[in-house]
Design an enzyme around this catalytic site. Structure first.
Site, PDB file in Angstrom:
ATOM      1  N   LYS A 155      54.734   5.320 -28.099  1.00 26.21           N
ATOM      2  CA  LYS A 155      53.459   5.457 -27.813  1.00 26.21           C
ATOM      3  C   LYS A 155      52.681   5.205 -28.927  1.00 26.21           C
ATOM      4  O   LYS A 155      52.538   6.038 -29.862  1.00 26.21           O
ATOM      5  CB  LYS A 155      53.109   6.785 -27.109  1.00 26.21           C
ATOM      6  CG  LYS A 155      51.760   6.836 -26.719  1.00 26.21           C
ATOM      7  CD  LYS A 155      51.295   7.940 -25.782  1.00 26.21           C
ATOM      8  CE  LYS A 155      50.886   9.186 -26.548  1.00 26.21           C
ATOM      9  NZ  LYS A 155      49.666   8.863 -26.921  1.00 26.21           N
TER      10      LYS A 155
ATOM     11  N   ASP B 132      48.306   3.054 -25.640  1.00 30.06           N
ATOM     12  CA  ASP B 132      47.612   4.183 -24.791  1.00 30.06           C
ATOM     13  C   ASP B 132      45.999   3.927 -25.564  1.00 30.06           C
ATOM     14  O   ASP B 132      45.612   4.646 -26.221  1.00 30.06           O
ATOM     15  CB  ASP B 132      48.118   5.545 -25.212  1.00 30.06           C
ATOM     16  CG  ASP B 132      47.333   6.609 -24.624  1.00 30.06           C
ATOM     17  OD1 ASP B 132      46.584   6.156 -23.668  1.00 30.06           O
ATOM     18  OD2 ASP B 132      47.540   7.975 -25.060  1.00 30.06           O
TER      19      ASP B 132
ATOM     20  N   LYS C 235      43.538   3.905 -23.143  1.00 26.92           N
ATOM     21  CA  LYS C 235      42.592   4.320 -22.146  1.00 26.92           C
ATOM     22  C   LYS C 235      41.220   3.369 -21.804  1.00 26.92           C
ATOM     23  O   LYS C 235      40.147   3.870 -22.214  1.00 26.92           O
ATOM     24  CB  LYS C 235      42.104   5.830 -22.742  1.00 26.92           C
ATOM     25  CG  LYS C 235      43.366   6.671 -22.813  1.00 26.92           C
ATOM     26  CD  LYS C 235      42.920   8.211 -23.053  1.00 26.92           C
ATOM     27  CE  LYS C 235      43.984   9.246 -23.047  1.00 26.92           C
ATOM     28  NZ  LYS C 235      45.010   9.159 -24.180  1.00 26.92           N
TER      29      LYS C 235
ATOM     30  N   ASP D 114      35.377   0.715 -18.715  1.00 26.93           N
ATOM     31  CA  ASP D 114      34.248  -0.161 -18.825  1.00 26.93           C
ATOM     32  C   ASP D 114      33.831  -0.631 -17.442  1.00 26.93           C
ATOM     33  O   ASP D 114      34.760  -0.329 -16.167  1.00 26.93           O
ATOM     34  CB  ASP D 114      34.558  -1.162 -20.025  1.00 26.93           C
ATOM     35  CG  ASP D 114      33.325  -1.610 -20.593  1.00 26.93           C
ATOM     36  OD1 ASP D 114      32.282  -2.005 -19.699  1.00 26.93           O
ATOM     37  OD2 ASP D 114      33.359  -1.696 -21.732  1.00 26.93           O
TER      38      ASP D 114
ATOM     39  N   PRO E  56      34.287  -3.168 -14.148  1.00 26.63           N
ATOM     40  CA  PRO E  56      35.416  -4.116 -13.875  1.00 26.63           C
ATOM     41  C   PRO E  56      35.749  -5.480 -14.453  1.00 26.63           C
ATOM     42  O   PRO E  56      36.970  -5.636 -14.933  1.00 26.63           O
ATOM     43  CB  PRO E  56      35.434  -4.199 -12.412  1.00 26.63           C
ATOM     44  CG  PRO E  56      34.555  -2.957 -11.968  1.00 26.63           C
ATOM     45  CD  PRO E  56      33.525  -2.867 -13.073  1.00 26.63           C
ATOM     46  N   ASN E  57      34.763  -6.007 -14.699  1.00 25.88           N
ATOM     47  CA  ASN E  57      35.020  -7.510 -15.260  1.00 25.88           C
ATOM     48  C   ASN E  57      35.388  -7.368 -16.760  1.00 25.88           C
ATOM     49  O   ASN E  57      36.308  -8.188 -17.170  1.00 25.88           O
ATOM     50  CB  ASN E  57      33.500  -8.277 -15.084  1.00 25.88           C
ATOM     51  CG  ASN E  57      33.798  -9.652 -15.794  1.00 25.88           C
ATOM     52  OD1 ASN E  57      34.677 -10.341 -15.227  1.00 25.88           O
ATOM     53  ND2 ASN E  57      32.812  -9.789 -16.818  1.00 25.88           N
TER      54      ASN E  57
ATOM     55  N   THR F 269      43.013  16.771 -20.669  1.00 24.45           N
ATOM     56  CA  THR F 269      43.213  18.098 -20.965  1.00 24.45           C
ATOM     57  C   THR F 269      42.277  18.918 -21.782  1.00 24.45           C
ATOM     58  O   THR F 269      42.212  20.183 -21.597  1.00 24.45           O
ATOM     59  CB  THR F 269      44.749  18.405 -21.529  1.00 24.45           C
ATOM     60  OG1 THR F 269      44.935  17.538 -22.429  1.00 24.45           O
ATOM     61  CG2 THR F 269      45.732  18.181 -20.652  1.00 24.45           C
TER      62      THR F 269
ATOM     63  N   GLN G 139      49.528  22.285 -28.796  1.00 31.65           N
ATOM     64  CA  GLN G 139      49.681  22.176 -27.504  1.00 31.65           C
ATOM     65  C   GLN G 139      49.647  23.816 -26.829  1.00 31.65           C
ATOM     66  O   GLN G 139      49.925  24.539 -27.536  1.00 31.65           O
ATOM     67  CB  GLN G 139      50.925  21.556 -27.118  1.00 31.65           C
ATOM     68  CG  GLN G 139      51.071  20.271 -27.472  1.00 31.65           C
ATOM     69  CD  GLN G 139      50.167  19.319 -26.608  1.00 31.65           C
ATOM     70  OE1 GLN G 139      49.551  19.884 -25.706  1.00 31.65           O
ATOM     71  NE2 GLN G 139      50.422  18.260 -26.777  1.00 31.65           N
TER      72      GLN G 139
ATOM     73  N   ARG H 170      55.324  15.323 -32.410  1.00 32.11           N
ATOM     74  CA  ARG H 170      55.854  15.994 -33.413  1.00 32.11           C
ATOM     75  C   ARG H 170      57.000  16.554 -33.372  1.00 32.11           C
ATOM     76  O   ARG H 170      57.471  16.613 -34.675  1.00 32.11           O
ATOM     77  CB  ARG H 170      54.610  17.036 -33.973  1.00 32.11           C
ATOM     78  CG  ARG H 170      53.386  16.361 -34.434  1.00 32.11           C
ATOM     79  CD  ARG H 170      52.146  17.385 -34.209  1.00 32.11           C
ATOM     80  NE  ARG H 170      51.601  17.359 -33.129  1.00 32.11           N
ATOM     81  CZ  ARG H 170      50.588  18.053 -32.532  1.00 32.11           C
ATOM     82  NH1 ARG H 170      49.888  18.667 -33.328  1.00 32.11           N
ATOM     83  NH2 ARG H 170      50.348  18.041 -31.343  1.00 32.11           N
TER      84      ARG H 170
HETATM   85  O1  C5P Z   1      52.985  15.712 -31.203  1.00 32.41           O
HETATM   86  P1  C5P Z   1      52.666  15.959 -29.309  1.00 32.41           P
HETATM   87  O2  C5P Z   1      54.072  16.198 -28.949  1.00 32.41           O
HETATM   88  O3  C5P Z   1      51.876  17.059 -29.197  1.00 32.41           O
HETATM   89  O4  C5P Z   1      52.030  14.676 -29.102  1.00 32.41           O
HETATM   90  C1  C5P Z   1      51.676  14.561 -27.744  1.00 32.41           C
HETATM   91  C2  C5P Z   1      50.924  13.006 -27.534  1.00 32.41           C
HETATM   92  O5  C5P Z   1      50.445  13.133 -26.219  1.00 32.41           O
HETATM   93  C3  C5P Z   1      49.756  12.915 -28.288  1.00 32.41           C
HETATM   94  O6  C5P Z   1      49.699  11.404 -28.664  1.00 32.41           O
HETATM   95  C4  C5P Z   1      48.599  13.284 -27.562  1.00 32.41           C
HETATM   96  O7  C5P Z   1      47.249  12.730 -27.979  1.00 32.41           O
HETATM   97  C5  C5P Z   1      48.973  12.968 -26.252  1.00 32.41           C
HETATM   98  N1  C5P Z   1      48.467  13.617 -24.976  1.00 32.41           N
HETATM   99  C6  C5P Z   1      48.680  14.912 -24.803  1.00 32.41           C
HETATM  100  N2  C5P Z   1      48.053  15.777 -23.778  1.00 32.41           N
HETATM  101  C7  C5P Z   1      47.393  14.975 -22.894  1.00 32.41           C
HETATM  102  C8  C5P Z   1      47.250  13.475 -23.084  1.00 32.41           C
HETATM  103  C9  C5P Z   1      47.933  13.023 -24.197  1.00 32.41           C
HETATM  104  O8  C5P Z   1      49.100  15.672 -25.729  1.00 32.41           O
HETATM  105  N3  C5P Z   1      46.909  15.629 -21.840  1.00 32.41           N
END
Ligand code: C5P
Length: 235
Positions: free
Chosen positions: A33, A60, A62, A65, A67-68, A123, A194, A215
């Protein structure tokens, strides 16, 4: 078919990229990713290089904007040969549909159309932000379900969501849709920043179609072994 485990490479230049890649194993078996930091720093060339080496890329960026503009942006991204891209579902059904049309229009004849994944509510959006800044009258879960339904109707292939939302989403939105989930931590690894995490095994049981892990792989003493172990656990 093996369900993808995407290694989140949250890094911003090619030097760092070149340090981690040899530690991950065979490109053909590796899903990466790539986010906006590397793309803004090193451009589409780096993505093309990775695709040429055989890596499957989740780009990724995201998109969000009119649609065009999204149509034209997605058309450009489709030419890179990536596995999937993301848009914000909050951009609306016309925008999501335009992204799909752009992907179809921009995909060379001999390639598959990249999958289109929609981000529902980030999130980082709390219930308070949802209510008082986005002025949304729905509770968070209902809002996520509503956005996922909109994305599906607009021909997205799936959504990015929390593993804890997958069961409910499968019931409400259906099984013919992809549920890609970050927030994954193998048993015994650090949560980092997280909060509500799930193991690869639990994510599989909950019905995730693919997972995103950063990570716990990139900072492991043996990233390849960590990646293989997570792939095995998830599949
Ligand atoms: O290092 P880690 O496993 O926490 O990375 C998770 C990846 O998923 C990161 O790129 C983070 O930005 C992405 N992500 C997330 N939670 C979300 C959407 C994306 O952790 N809701």
């Amino acid at each position: 078919m093996e369900k993808p485990v995407f290694v989140a490479l949250d890094l911003d230049d090619e030097e760092k990229l070149n340090r981690i890649l040899p530690k991950l194993g065979a490109p053909q078996e590796t899903y990466l990713k790539i986010g906006m930091e590397l793309f803004y720093n090193s451009g589409s060339q780096v993505v093309k290089k990775l695709v040429a080496q055989g890596y499957k890329i989740f780009l990724d960026l995201k998109l969000h904007d009119i649609p065009n503009t999204v149509y034209n942006g997605a058309k450009q991204l489709a030419g890179l040969g990536v596995y999937c891209i993301t848009v914000h579902a909050l951009g609306g059904s016309q925008m999501i549909g335009a992204a799909k049309d752009g992907l179809i229009a921009g995909t060379p004849n001999n390639q598959s159309v990249p999958k289109l994944l929609a981000v529902t509510e980030l999130t980082s959006i709390s219930d308070t932000i949802l209510k008082y800044e986005q002025n949304c009258s729905l509770e968070m879960t209902d809002q996520v379900i509503s956005l996922a339904k909109t994305a599906k109707k607009a021909r997205a292939d799936g959504v990015i969501c929390s593993p804890l939302e997958v069961t409910k989403l499968r019931q409400e939105v259906g099984n013919d849709f992809l549920y890609v989930t970050p927030g994954i931590r193998p048993e015994g690894s650090a949560n980092d920043d997280q909060v509500r995490t799930t193991t690869p095994k639990k994510a599989k049981e909950l019905g995730a179609s693919a997972i995103v892990v950063g990570r716990p792989i990139t900072l492991a003493s043996d990233p390849q072994a960590a990646y293989q172990a997570i792939k095995k656990e998830f599949n």
